[in-house]
Design a protein around this motif. Structure first.
Motif, PDB file in Angstrom:
ATOM      1  N   UNK A  55       0.834  -1.202   0.000  1.00 50.97           N
ATOM      2  CA  UNK A  55       0.000   0.000   0.000  1.00 50.97           C
ATOM      3  C   UNK A  55       0.871   1.255   0.000  1.00 50.97           C
ATOM      4  N   UNK A  56       2.001   1.208   0.699  1.00 48.44           N
ATOM      5  CA  UNK A  56       2.924   2.341   0.684  1.00 48.44           C
ATOM      6  C   UNK A  56       3.447   2.590  -0.725  1.00 48.44           C
ATOM      7  N   UNK A  57       3.890   1.523  -1.383  1.00 51.92           N
ATOM      8  CA  UNK A  57       4.413   1.656  -2.743  1.00 51.92           C
ATOM      9  C   UNK A  57       3.345   2.169  -3.695  1.00 51.92           C
ATOM     10  N   UNK A  58       2.159   1.608  -3.605  1.00 54.47           N
ATOM     11  CA  UNK A  58       1.063   2.034  -4.469  1.00 54.47           C
ATOM     12  C   UNK A  58       0.710   3.500  -4.241  1.00 54.47           C
ATOM     13  N   UNK A  63       0.714   9.126  -6.008  1.00 54.67           N
ATOM     14  CA  UNK A  63       0.958  10.540  -5.748  1.00 54.67           C
ATOM     15  C   UNK A  63       2.032  11.102  -6.685  1.00 54.67           C
ATOM     16  N   UNK A  64       2.993  10.276  -7.059  1.00 50.53           N
ATOM     17  CA  UNK A  64       4.004  10.726  -8.020  1.00 50.53           C
ATOM     18  C   UNK A  64       3.397  10.889  -9.405  1.00 50.53           C
ATOM     19  N   UNK A  65       2.512   9.988  -9.783  1.00 49.64           N
ATOM     20  CA  UNK A  65       1.885  10.069 -11.106  1.00 49.64           C
ATOM     21  C   UNK A  65       0.971  11.280 -11.220  1.00 49.64           C
ATOM     22  N   UNK A  66       0.293  11.608 -10.135  1.00 48.02           N
ATOM     23  CA  UNK A  66      -0.600  12.763 -10.151  1.00 48.02           C
ATOM     24  C   UNK A  66       0.198  14.062 -10.168  1.00 48.02           C
ATOM     25  N   UNK A  81       7.655   8.383   1.279  1.00 44.93           N
ATOM     26  CA  UNK A  81       7.656   6.930   1.495  1.00 44.93           C
ATOM     27  C   UNK A  81       7.643   6.599   2.983  1.00 44.93           C
ATOM     28  N   UNK A  82       8.450   7.295   3.767  1.00 40.98           N
ATOM     29  CA  UNK A  82       8.479   7.050   5.218  1.00 40.98           C
ATOM     30  C   UNK A  82       7.145   7.408   5.869  1.00 40.98           C
TER      31      UNK A  82
END
Length: 166
Positions: A55-58, A63-66, A81-82
């Motif tokens: 879920x963290x990776x997703x 958020x990076x894609x947006x 990430x943290x």
């Protein structure tokens, strides 16, 4: 009469073969399918931690894609990430303790403690070891002591309670 007797014996043999065929496959393993694993505590800890990492990776990728997280801003991806990893501790605690209870485990508190400390503890001590090695080699890649203390405080004061909240 001989043919009728022979056919009766053949019919009995066919029924026995059918019974033998029925004893293969599902009927042989039906009792073992719903049996909990031998190391159910460790299994549930790994499943809970895996869900947390997934879920963290997703979340970070979304958020990076947006466009909320930009690689041009140094450190924002690691900080996000943290933060997401800490916040997803709620999900990890819920998944691991719920799965452990479904295996009829009685020590769900220990399962939650292990979920909160096993993977992050190993990762933190590996990071700490390499950071100490880099510090003694006078490398500029070593993290400052205050940053290490902040990460440890975030782990103890935020992440572990959130896993218990789940």
């Amino acid at each position: 009469r001989d043919i009728a007797g022979y056919n009766a014996i053949a019919a009995l043999a066919d029924e026995e073969n059918d019974e033998d065929k029925e004893e293969t496959g599902w009927k042989l393993v039906h009792a073992d399918v719903f049996r909990p694993p031998s190391a159910s505590m460790l299994y549930t800890v790994f499943v809970g931690t895996g869900v947390q990492i997934f879920i963290t990776t997703l979340s970070v990728i979304c958020f990076s894609a947006v466009g909320f997280l930009s690689p041009a801003r140094r450190g924002s991806l690691m900080t996000a990430s943290l933060v997401f990893y800490m916040l997803c501790g709620v999900v990890a605690g819920y998944v691991s303790s719920r799965l452990y209870k479904s295996f009829r485990g009685r020590q769900w508190q220990l399962c939650t403690i292990l979920t909160a400390t096993f993977f992050p503890g190993m990762a933190f001590f590996v990071f700490l070891f390499f950071n100490i090695v880099l510090y003694f080699l006078h490398s500029s890649a070593s993290a400052p002591f205050l940053d290490v203390v902040i990460v440890a405080a975030m782990w103890c004061c935020v992440s572990i309670p959130l896993v218990f909240l789940g």
